[in-house]
Design a protein around this motif. Sequence first.
Motif, mmCIF file in Angstrom:
data_model
loop_
_atom_site.group_PDB
_atom_site.id
_atom_site.type_symbol
_atom_site.label_atom_id
_atom_site.label_comp_id
_atom_site.label_asym_id
_atom_site.label_seq_id
_atom_site.Cartn_x
_atom_site.Cartn_y
_atom_site.Cartn_z
ATOM 1 N N GLY A 386 97.507 30.652 27.662
ATOM 2 C CA GLY A 386 96.223 29.975 27.802
ATOM 3 C C GLY A 386 95.231 30.854 28.521
ATOM 4 N N GLY A 387 93.992 30.391 28.554
ATOM 5 C CA GLY A 387 92.947 31.150 29.213
ATOM 6 C C GLY A 387 92.191 32.025 28.244
ATOM 7 N N TYR A 388 91.032 32.506 28.702
ATOM 8 C CA TYR A 388 90.174 33.301 27.823
ATOM 9 C C TYR A 388 90.721 34.712 27.633
ATOM 10 C CZ TYR A 388 86.073 35.682 26.024
ATOM 11 O OH TYR A 388 85.232 36.427 25.253
ATOM 12 N N THR A 389 91.177 35.352 28.749
ATOM 13 C CA THR A 389 91.746 36.690 28.634
ATOM 14 C C THR A 389 93.191 36.543 28.204
ATOM 15 O OG1 THR A 389 90.263 37.517 30.324
ATOM 16 C CG2 THR A 389 92.199 38.826 29.844
ATOM 17 N N ARG A 390 93.475 36.925 26.985
ATOM 18 C CA ARG A 390 94.749 36.554 26.381
ATOM 19 C C ARG A 390 95.895 37.498 26.713
ATOM 20 N NH1 ARG A 390 94.222 31.397 24.009
ATOM 21 N NH2 ARG A 390 92.052 31.154 23.472
ATOM 22 N N ILE A 391 95.642 38.738 27.055
ATOM 23 C CA ILE A 391 96.724 39.686 27.245
ATOM 24 C C ILE A 391 97.390 39.451 28.603
ATOM 25 C CG2 ILE A 391 97.335 42.121 27.403
ATOM 26 C CD1 ILE A 391 94.923 42.726 25.652
ATOM 27 N N SER A 515 91.984 37.843 21.793
ATOM 28 C CA SER A 515 93.223 38.610 21.928
ATOM 29 C C SER A 515 94.479 37.780 21.757
ATOM 30 C CB SER A 515 93.261 39.322 23.285
ATOM 31 O OG SER A 515 92.372 40.384 23.322
ATOM 32 N N TYR A 516 94.531 36.966 20.760
ATOM 33 C CA TYR A 516 95.789 36.276 20.503
ATOM 34 C C TYR A 516 96.296 36.537 19.095
ATOM 35 C CZ TYR A 516 92.538 32.729 18.624
ATOM 36 O OH TYR A 516 91.536 32.092 17.950
ATOM 37 N N CYS A 517 95.721 37.489 18.417
ATOM 38 C CA CYS A 517 96.166 37.880 17.079
ATOM 39 C C CYS A 517 96.745 39.287 17.164
ATOM 40 C CB CYS A 517 94.973 37.830 16.122
ATOM 41 S SG CYS A 517 95.231 38.634 14.545
ATOM 42 N N ASN A 518 97.901 39.487 16.575
ATOM 43 C CA ASN A 518 98.554 40.789 16.672
ATOM 44 C C ASN A 518 97.826 41.863 15.891
ATOM 45 O OD1 ASN A 518 100.320 42.884 17.044
ATOM 46 N ND2 ASN A 518 102.099 41.862 16.207
ATOM 47 N N ASP A 519 97.348 41.539 14.708
ATOM 48 C CA ASP A 519 96.753 42.567 13.860
ATOM 49 C C ASP A 519 95.751 41.902 12.919
ATOM 50 O OD1 ASP A 519 97.519 45.591 12.647
ATOM 51 O OD2 ASP A 519 96.666 44.205 11.198
ATOM 52 N N VAL A 520 94.565 42.500 12.795
ATOM 53 C CA VAL A 520 93.581 42.001 11.841
ATOM 54 C C VAL A 520 92.914 43.191 11.171
ATOM 55 C CG1 VAL A 520 91.759 41.821 13.594
ATOM 56 C CG2 VAL A 520 91.580 40.503 11.497
ATOM 57 N N THR A 521 92.710 43.069 9.857
ATOM 58 C CA THR A 521 92.027 44.098 9.087
ATOM 59 C C THR A 521 90.788 43.489 8.456
ATOM 60 O OG1 THR A 521 94.088 45.265 8.577
ATOM 61 C CG2 THR A 521 92.208 45.690 7.140
ATOM 62 N N VAL A 522 89.637 44.113 8.710
ATOM 63 C CA VAL A 522 88.372 43.706 8.103
ATOM 64 C C VAL A 522 87.905 44.881 7.261
ATOM 65 C CG1 VAL A 522 86.030 42.898 8.529
ATOM 66 C CG2 VAL A 522 87.870 42.250 10.091
ATOM 67 N N GLU A 523 87.884 44.702 5.944
ATOM 68 C CA GLU A 523 87.771 45.856 5.060
ATOM 69 C C GLU A 523 86.872 45.567 3.855
ATOM 70 O OE1 GLU A 523 91.021 49.139 3.592
ATOM 71 O OE2 GLU A 523 91.576 47.027 3.459
ATOM 72 N N ASP A 524 85.934 46.482 3.604
ATOM 73 C CA ASP A 524 85.111 46.469 2.382
ATOM 74 C C ASP A 524 84.307 45.181 2.229
ATOM 75 O OD1 ASP A 524 86.115 48.972 1.716
ATOM 76 O OD2 ASP A 524 87.757 48.159 0.541
ATOM 77 N N ASN A 525 83.777 44.674 3.330
ATOM 78 C CA ASN A 525 82.937 43.484 3.276
ATOM 79 C C ASN A 525 81.464 43.862 3.410
ATOM 80 O OD1 ASN A 525 85.096 41.219 3.548
ATOM 81 N ND2 ASN A 525 85.584 42.644 5.196
ATOM 82 N N HIS A 526 80.605 43.017 2.868
ATOM 83 C CA HIS A 526 79.159 43.125 3.075
ATOM 84 C C HIS A 526 78.762 42.002 4.036
ATOM 85 C CE1 HIS A 526 74.822 43.209 1.270
ATOM 86 N NE2 HIS A 526 74.891 43.745 2.477
ATOM 87 N N ILE A 527 78.365 42.392 5.249
ATOM 88 C CA ILE A 527 78.103 41.427 6.315
ATOM 89 C C ILE A 527 76.668 41.633 6.791
ATOM 90 C CG2 ILE A 527 78.805 40.638 8.602
ATOM 91 C CD1 ILE A 527 81.588 41.840 7.976
ATOM 92 N N PHE A 528 75.826 40.622 6.645
ATOM 93 C CA PHE A 528 74.427 40.815 6.989
ATOM 94 C C PHE A 528 73.799 39.495 7.402
ATOM 95 C CE2 PHE A 528 74.695 39.916 2.500
ATOM 96 C CZ PHE A 528 73.588 39.135 2.194
ATOM 97 N N ASN A 558 89.257 42.283 24.366
ATOM 98 C CA ASN A 558 90.582 42.671 24.847
ATOM 99 C C ASN A 558 91.474 43.080 23.687
ATOM 100 O OD1 ASN A 558 90.377 41.755 27.743
ATOM 101 N ND2 ASN A 558 89.866 39.859 26.680
ATOM 102 N N ASN A 559 92.032 44.265 23.767
ATOM 103 C CA ASN A 559 92.970 44.664 22.716
ATOM 104 C C ASN A 559 93.698 45.933 23.113
ATOM 105 O OD1 ASN A 559 90.818 46.588 22.157
ATOM 106 N ND2 ASN A 559 91.765 46.848 20.154
ATOM 107 N N ALA A 560 94.594 46.393 22.230
ATOM 108 C CA ALA A 560 95.395 47.588 22.498
ATOM 109 C C ALA A 560 94.956 48.775 21.666
ATOM 110 C CB ALA A 560 96.871 47.292 22.234
ATOM 111 N N SER A 561 94.541 48.542 20.423
ATOM 112 C CA SER A 561 94.124 49.657 19.577
ATOM 113 C C SER A 561 93.126 49.168 18.542
ATOM 114 C CB SER A 561 95.327 50.299 18.870
ATOM 115 O OG SER A 561 95.880 49.404 17.911
ATOM 116 N N ALA A 562 92.226 50.059 18.151
ATOM 117 C CA ALA A 562 91.234 49.718 17.133
ATOM 118 C C ALA A 562 90.881 50.966 16.338
ATOM 119 C CB ALA A 562 89.978 49.123 17.770
ATOM 120 N N THR A 579 88.839 45.513 28.805
ATOM 121 C CA THR A 579 90.110 44.832 28.587
ATOM 122 C C THR A 579 90.792 44.662 29.935
ATOM 123 O OG1 THR A 579 92.098 44.811 27.207
ATOM 124 C CG2 THR A 579 91.491 46.915 28.220
ATOM 125 N N VAL A 580 91.925 43.999 29.950
ATOM 126 C CA VAL A 580 92.606 43.772 31.224
ATOM 127 C C VAL A 580 93.021 45.123 31.809
ATOM 128 C CG1 VAL A 580 93.384 41.474 30.560
ATOM 129 C CG2 VAL A 580 94.826 43.446 30.053
#
Length: 905
Positions: A386-391, A515-528, A558-562, A579-580
């Motif tokens: 719980g809490g906002y800072t997840r790690i 920071s409660y998701c292990n891995d996320v990929t955001v790829e080839d999107n058009h965001i505007f 918060n995360n470990a790698s990007a 991050t923490v």
Amino acid sequence: MAEKICTIKLDLNKGLLGDNPYFMSEDKAQLDIELYDQQEPINVSSYQSIQVEHICQNGRIVKGFGSIVNKEDGSYILRYNYHGIELEEPGTIKTTVSFIDQQTEKYLPSFEVLSVDKNMNRQMNLLAEGEGPVYLIELSRFGIVQGSFGKPPYSLDEWTTAYNNIVGFNQALAYANAEGFTHVVVPRGTYSFCYSNSNPNGNEPYQQAGLPITLFSYQTLDLNGSTFEVIYDSINRNPFDQASTNPVWKLAGSLILINECTNTHVINGTIIGDIPNRSFSDGGTGFNSERGMEQTYGIYFNRGNAFCSVKNINVSMFMGDGITIAAYPTASGSWILNPTAQSRIAYPGMANASGTIVQTVPGAYISDKFSLIQGEHKQLQMRTAGGYTRIPLIQNKTFEYLFYNSSDVLLARKTAVYLQTVTVPLDAAYVRIQFRNEAVGLPSITIEYAITKPQSHHITISDCEIHNNHRGGISGGADFTSIKKNKIYHNGMDSGLNIPLFPDSTRYAINFEDSYCNDVTVEDNHIFSSFNGILLGAYHIKIRGNSLSENNGIRIYNNASALIEGNVLDQAGFSISTTVPTQERHILFLNNVVNSPTFSLQPINKTTIVIKNNRLNVNSMNVTGDVEFDGNYVKSLFGSSHTDYTTLLLNVKKCTNNTFEDFNYGSHYRFALTKPAYSSHYIDNNVFRSVSFNSVNLYNDLEFDCCTFFNCAITFQVSNLAASSSLRFTDCTLQDTYVEAGGRYINNVTNGGLTSKASFYDCRVILTSSYSRPAFFTLADNKPEDTLNPGVLPRRYELYMRNCELDIAVTSNVVLMKYGSGTDIKQPRKVVIEQSLIHVRDLTKFKILEGSHGNNANYEATLIDCTFIGFTDLPAPTYGSLNVYKKVLTLNSSAPSNDVPKTPN
């Protein structure tokens, strides 16, 4: 089998009765036709057979014949078997049935009974592709009615239809699941739905009990080009909302729910939420207002989902998110092993090789026993508690799972990190958590963490259009979420309807913030066209190949790698939050194009960033800390049209192989690339074109190695006014570039006894015919030594060169060192040039030092072992001294070309 039969009712006078079926051919599939006349059933025995004709998209006609079949109840029916019919063309667009009269053997008029979209051949081959048996929802069977009801107010019949459509779809999905159908197709059309609340005490959204369209595992809901609409009334209460005391606009809901599902998918359609039908007339502005409402969602992935997806869906106009992806594990059984605060306390101790807990290792702490249920707890994962800072604040980053059997025998010890999934040994009865390298000597430690079954994972959102949602487009998230090839726009804005904005800055296209998701990929999107673009706090992040514009770009929490690679950021930036302090974090920012007024990164604690091979078009920049800045091309965004004062600061550990260009318009751009003298920072092989180094004053001593400067202004930094300062250049080329010192001492009469020194080793100084400044080393200190306060010693300025090449080809007068403004003043100045080559094209245009009156007698210049090209001697100054020692070689202007310094390209 029942799922192989499509039964239709056909009236010889009125045509098709009831729904127009969507029927796919497959082995042993059949079409049964019940024949009517004026809606009265007739005996089909007078007909010999039927002919079924399929007109394909490419014009080919495929025909087949059916016959009369005597059913078990004694009645007759016309039956057509699809077995053996090949419909391989891309799309059957019309199927008709003709009847052959038994008496005359003539064809009667034909009837179109099946209208199929142009993607029919995809549907025809579903079984071959492994998508499973297909079921076309029978609308009348489940009380589903097509239609759009527009704006409120709505009649009771319209509300009832919308509610019954939810009920009917759920019944149809349950039927399909029970009968083994895995692909459920919606007859194309427009359908209206409404939210509901069966809890009379459900005044707040979290208390309400709604009824969404709910899918099953191994089920694909194919909208088949249909439109799903939500009707809503902010003023008149929905009759299916059982609450009575809350504001009407607080009715919340999700249209489509995926919960505890595996391999569940939603495809091919349009989903429109409640925003167009809301009034926003309550007058409120905060969270407790219709403007602050955020609890309606298009597609909601709740807990315990795996391998699910949304594809080819257009989703818009929901108050929360178009698509929401929760992270929680399944709620079934004992899903969390340590649910209480007490269970998260660890006590001094270290399990030795046999599993016995000993007290001999400082900083080691071990948890209590967490019971395991064999057959249920097959895999475990450390999540946030719980809490906002997840790690979790684990000092060692890693920890151990210690698995014991019921006899307290240690079965296995597994080293893991946050959110890593581990398998449980078959005979394990309980597990302990081992921490190391924590604070020494404490009676216990408390770390906020939870040991649970693995959370939701592998959710994919692809090829969708997600737009005009009130707070955001997509939020999450589950482990290994993939968001790719979507068009995401105008979320967190006014929904294109000029509605009030959501009353918080966390408005976004994509938001995985905590920071409660292990891995996320955001790829080839058009965001505007959104307030924030991508907000990600997932543990491991990949953002690749996206185009972002008209938003705040990418922010990493918060995360470990990007990995941020190959994106285009137009008027959209990139930033990180802290991050923490215990978490090592590595960020790669590679091959991106940034067109943004600002670019700012300041990693702290254990965060390191590599910024490499990017094109950065910016007006201001603040990049400091543990950063490797390599191979980038950095250019001003607005160039000479920029009139605001902006700072560009690079104070990083490594800055190599970069090009900086177009930051030299007056003093509007204030650029600083800092390497403190004798520090471990590394600045090497950079090119600067038209750059003004006149920015911040962080240090007194700076260095440049192997750099090239074209048309630049390099100003001394002076952080401590009471200390000397220096600029040191090694193996650098400076073309049409000048150095300036003393600007920090303008009008200063209190600081003295210090020296500002510019040193050049193995450098090339080239002043071409384009150079128009009066000096190479310019002094801006405007206070003569005799105007300083009593007892304040003079300030000295020195220029030192060794093993350098000076190529002077100016057409206007230039002095190597000179006071830069007005009449010269009395200040100690010194120039020393050793073992260098000096090539002057026109000696009448060049001087080493210049003094205008006797006050300048303390100027001195010394040349040692230098080679002259184009002249033999330098004229003696009128004031001051010029000493030339051990001149061993003098060349004339016709010297061989290999002895002449070359001008860099």
